[in-house]
Design a protein around this motif. Structure first.
Motif, PDB file in Angstrom:
ATOM      1  N   GLN A   1     -11.475  -2.230   3.272  1.00 13.16           N
ATOM      2  CA  GLN A   1     -12.299  -1.680   4.348  1.00 13.16           C
ATOM      3  C   GLN A   1     -13.282  -0.656   3.797  1.00 13.16           C
ATOM      4  O   GLN A   1     -14.471  -0.660   4.159  1.00 13.16           O
ATOM      5  CB  GLN A   1     -11.406  -1.037   5.406  1.00 13.16           C
ATOM      6  N   VAL A   2     -12.817   0.199   2.907  1.00  9.91           N
ATOM      7  CA  VAL A   2     -13.697   1.199   2.306  1.00  9.91           C
ATOM      8  C   VAL A   2     -14.710   0.533   1.375  1.00  9.91           C
ATOM      9  O   VAL A   2     -15.876   0.937   1.328  1.00  9.91           O
ATOM     10  CB  VAL A   2     -12.862   2.258   1.558  1.00  9.91           C
ATOM     11  N   GLU A   3     -14.293  -0.485   0.642  1.00 12.25           N
ATOM     12  CA  GLU A   3     -15.236  -1.200  -0.218  1.00 12.25           C
ATOM     13  C   GLU A   3     -16.398  -1.765   0.600  1.00 12.25           C
ATOM     14  O   GLU A   3     -17.567  -1.674   0.202  1.00 12.25           O
ATOM     15  CB  GLU A   3     -14.531  -2.329  -0.960  1.00 12.25           C
ATOM     16  N   GLY A   4     -16.084  -2.351   1.762  1.00 14.35           N
ATOM     17  CA  GLY A   4     -17.139  -2.861   2.632  1.00 14.35           C
ATOM     18  C   GLY A   4     -18.054  -1.762   3.122  1.00 14.35           C
ATOM     19  O   GLY A   4     -19.284  -1.918   3.165  1.00 14.35           O
ATOM     20  N   ALA A   5     -17.464  -0.616   3.490  1.00 15.20           N
ATOM     21  CA  ALA A   5     -18.269   0.523   3.953  1.00 15.20           C
ATOM     22  C   ALA A   5     -19.177   1.040   2.850  1.00 15.20           C
ATOM     23  O   ALA A   5     -20.338   1.379   3.097  1.00 15.20           O
ATOM     24  CB  ALA A   5     -17.355   1.636   4.459  1.00 15.20           C
TER      25      ALA A   5
ATOM     26  N   LEU B   1     -18.522   2.422  12.164  1.00 15.72           N
ATOM     27  CA  LEU B   1     -18.580   1.127  11.499  1.00 15.72           C
ATOM     28  C   LEU B   1     -17.387   0.260  11.856  1.00 15.72           C
ATOM     29  O   LEU B   1     -16.263   0.746  12.004  1.00 15.72           O
ATOM     30  CB  LEU B   1     -18.608   1.292   9.979  1.00 15.72           C
ATOM     31  N   SER B   2     -17.654  -1.029  11.957  1.00 13.82           N
ATOM     32  CA  SER B   2     -16.603  -2.034  11.916  1.00 13.82           C
ATOM     33  C   SER B   2     -16.610  -2.589  10.500  1.00 13.82           C
ATOM     34  O   SER B   2     -17.613  -3.147  10.057  1.00 13.82           O
ATOM     35  CB  SER B   2     -16.868  -3.159  12.924  1.00 13.82           C
ATOM     36  N   SER B   3     -15.519  -2.414   9.780  1.00 12.15           N
ATOM     37  CA  SER B   3     -15.434  -2.892   8.397  1.00 12.15           C
ATOM     38  C   SER B   3     -14.101  -3.588   8.210  1.00 12.15           C
ATOM     39  O   SER B   3     -13.041  -2.957   8.324  1.00 12.15           O
ATOM     40  CB  SER B   3     -15.581  -1.732   7.405  1.00 12.15           C
ATOM     41  N   THR B   4     -14.145  -4.878   7.942  1.00 13.25           N
ATOM     42  CA  THR B   4     -12.932  -5.668   7.816  1.00 13.25           C
ATOM     43  C   THR B   4     -12.939  -6.398   6.487  1.00 13.25           C
ATOM     44  O   THR B   4     -13.956  -6.971   6.093  1.00 13.25           O
ATOM     45  CB  THR B   4     -12.813  -6.696   8.961  1.00 13.25           C
TER      46      THR B   4
ATOM     47  N   THR C   1     -19.137  -5.797   7.242  1.00  9.92           N
ATOM     48  CA  THR C   1     -19.270  -4.419   7.713  1.00  9.92           C
ATOM     49  C   THR C   1     -20.577  -4.256   8.458  1.00  9.92           C
ATOM     50  O   THR C   1     -21.627  -4.696   7.985  1.00  9.92           O
ATOM     51  CB  THR C   1     -19.227  -3.435   6.525  1.00  9.92           C
ATOM     52  N   TYR C   2     -20.522  -3.607   9.612  1.00  5.74           N
ATOM     53  CA  TYR C   2     -21.729  -3.383  10.402  1.00  5.74           C
ATOM     54  C   TYR C   2     -21.475  -2.249  11.397  1.00  5.74           C
ATOM     55  O   TYR C   2     -20.319  -1.921  11.708  1.00  5.74           O
ATOM     56  CB  TYR C   2     -22.151  -4.658  11.150  1.00  5.74           C
TER      57      TYR C   2
ATOM     58  N   THR D   1     -29.631  -0.076  11.408  1.00  9.11           N
ATOM     59  CA  THR D   1     -29.023  -0.443  10.137  1.00  9.11           C
ATOM     60  C   THR D   1     -28.773  -1.949  10.052  1.00  9.11           C
ATOM     61  O   THR D   1     -28.804  -2.661  11.062  1.00  9.11           O
ATOM     62  CB  THR D   1     -27.695   0.306   9.926  1.00  9.11           C
ATOM     63  N   THR D   2     -28.525  -2.411   8.845  1.00  6.69           N
ATOM     64  CA  THR D   2     -28.274  -3.824   8.577  1.00  6.69           C
ATOM     65  C   THR D   2     -26.832  -3.987   8.124  1.00  6.69           C
ATOM     66  O   THR D   2     -26.337  -3.237   7.286  1.00  6.69           O
ATOM     67  CB  THR D   2     -29.215  -4.342   7.473  1.00  6.69           C
ATOM     68  N   GLY D   3     -26.148  -4.968   8.679  1.00  7.45           N
ATOM     69  CA  GLY D   3     -24.780  -5.259   8.282  1.00  7.45           C
ATOM     70  C   GLY D   3     -24.735  -5.891   6.906  1.00  7.45           C
ATOM     71  O   GLY D   3     -25.768  -6.313   6.363  1.00  7.45           O
ATOM     72  N   ILE D   4     -23.548  -5.958   6.331  1.00  6.64           N
ATOM     73  CA  ILE D   4     -23.425  -6.546   5.002  1.00  6.64           C
ATOM     74  C   ILE D   4     -22.179  -7.423   4.936  1.00  6.64           C
ATOM     75  O   ILE D   4     -21.138  -7.104   5.526  1.00  6.64           O
ATOM     76  CB  ILE D   4     -23.404  -5.462   3.912  1.00  6.64           C
ATOM     77  N   MET D   5     -22.317  -8.548   4.253  1.00  7.57           N
ATOM     78  CA  MET D   5     -21.198  -9.445   3.994  1.00  7.57           C
ATOM     79  C   MET D   5     -21.100  -9.632   2.492  1.00  7.57           C
ATOM     80  O   MET D   5     -22.050 -10.065   1.850  1.00  7.57           O
ATOM     81  CB  MET D   5     -21.415 -10.791   4.694  1.00  7.57           C
TER      82      MET D   5
END
Length: 267
Positions: A37-41, A95-98, A74-75, A60-64
């Motif tokens: 989760q932190v890596e995605g953030a 943030l939602s980060s999964t 994460t977005y 902002t822009t989400g990232i996969m």
């Protein structure tokens, strides 16, 4: 590191910390394995720092991020069950980060090496059979791993319609080999994936197809089907409701999670 036991992980981290302490005796050194989760953030922070969203107060822009062992999405979001707050300067974001450990592309493909549909026609499989190159069948075989085993499609958080995303790491490398990074869409990924899967392996291997031969090109039938299933059936993204850009750098700077700890050291 997240795929090994906590005991092994702690041992490795302790040895690293000891080695760094010897080399930098005056430094305050802490070593730990970050969560997915932190890596995605961190990757989200890096991307939005580089694109100027924080400076210009833009959306902002989400990232996969699709790695070898795990994948993250994460977005910014105000709804969901895995939300957390992150501060950047005087701004705060929710943030939602999964992260899904086991859905990295290397770990995923390791479970399908004998699945004929997921490799070009007549590609030799470990069990002695040959690839049949059936994109749709391969995607259908993969979906249970995504949605039954890892329950990607049952999360309560969903990106808003018209959300923009950067897709990095294996998304970029696969797209580069298939030649669709500049024109990426789910429909293009499906079309080129179906075309690549249908190729005779001997033509690909001998450079007779329009796909450049590389040591990893054999995996692109699986990769295209897997990524399409993950994005469309798992994350439930679609061409008409989401904008996805496949890249590995912005403004000449590489996107990875490693700048994130500088921007938010307390995560």
């Amino acid at each position: 590191m997240r795929t090994i036991s906590a005991t092994q992980r702690n041992w490795v981290n302790q040895r690293i910390q000891e080695a760094l302490a010897k080399r930098f005796p005056k430094a305050d050194i802490k070593v730990k394995t970050i969560t997915g989760q932190v890596e995605g953030a961190y990757a989200w922070l890096t991307a939005n720092y580089i694109n100027g969203s924080f400076i210009h107060n833009q959306k902002t822009t989400g990232i996969m991020d699709l790695g070898g062992a795990s994948t993250q999405i994460t977005y910014a979001s105000q709804t969901g069950d895995k939300l957390f707050k992150v501060a950047v300067g005087n701004q705060e974001f929710t943030l939602s980060s999964t992260s899904y450990l086991g859905l990295g592309q290397n770990l995923a493909i390791s479970q399908y090496l004998n699945q004929s549909a997921c490799f070009p026609k007549n590609y030799p499989l470990p069990n002695g059979l040959k690839g049949t190159g059936e994109f749709d069948e391969c995607a259908a075989k993969i979906e249970p791993l995504i949605n039954r085993v890892h329950s990607v499609n049952t999360g309560t958080s969903r990106p808003e319609k018209n959300s923009a995303f950067y897709a990095i790491s294996s998304f970029f490398y696969t797209g580069s080999e298939l030649g669709i990074n500049d024109t990426f869409s789910l429909s293009n990924l499906e079309a080129v994936g179906r075309d690549f899967c249908s190729q005779q392996w001997s033509d690909v291997e001998q450079g007779k197809s329009h796909y450049l031969y590389t040591p990893h090109v054999y995996a692109n039938c699986f990769a295209a089907a897997y990524q399409h299933a993950l994005l469309s059936k798992g994350y439930q993204l679609a061409d008409d409701t989401n904008n996805i850009k496949v890249l590995n750098e912005l403004n000449g700077k590489a996107i990875s999670w490693t700048l994130g700890p500088v921007l938010a050291p307390d995560l």
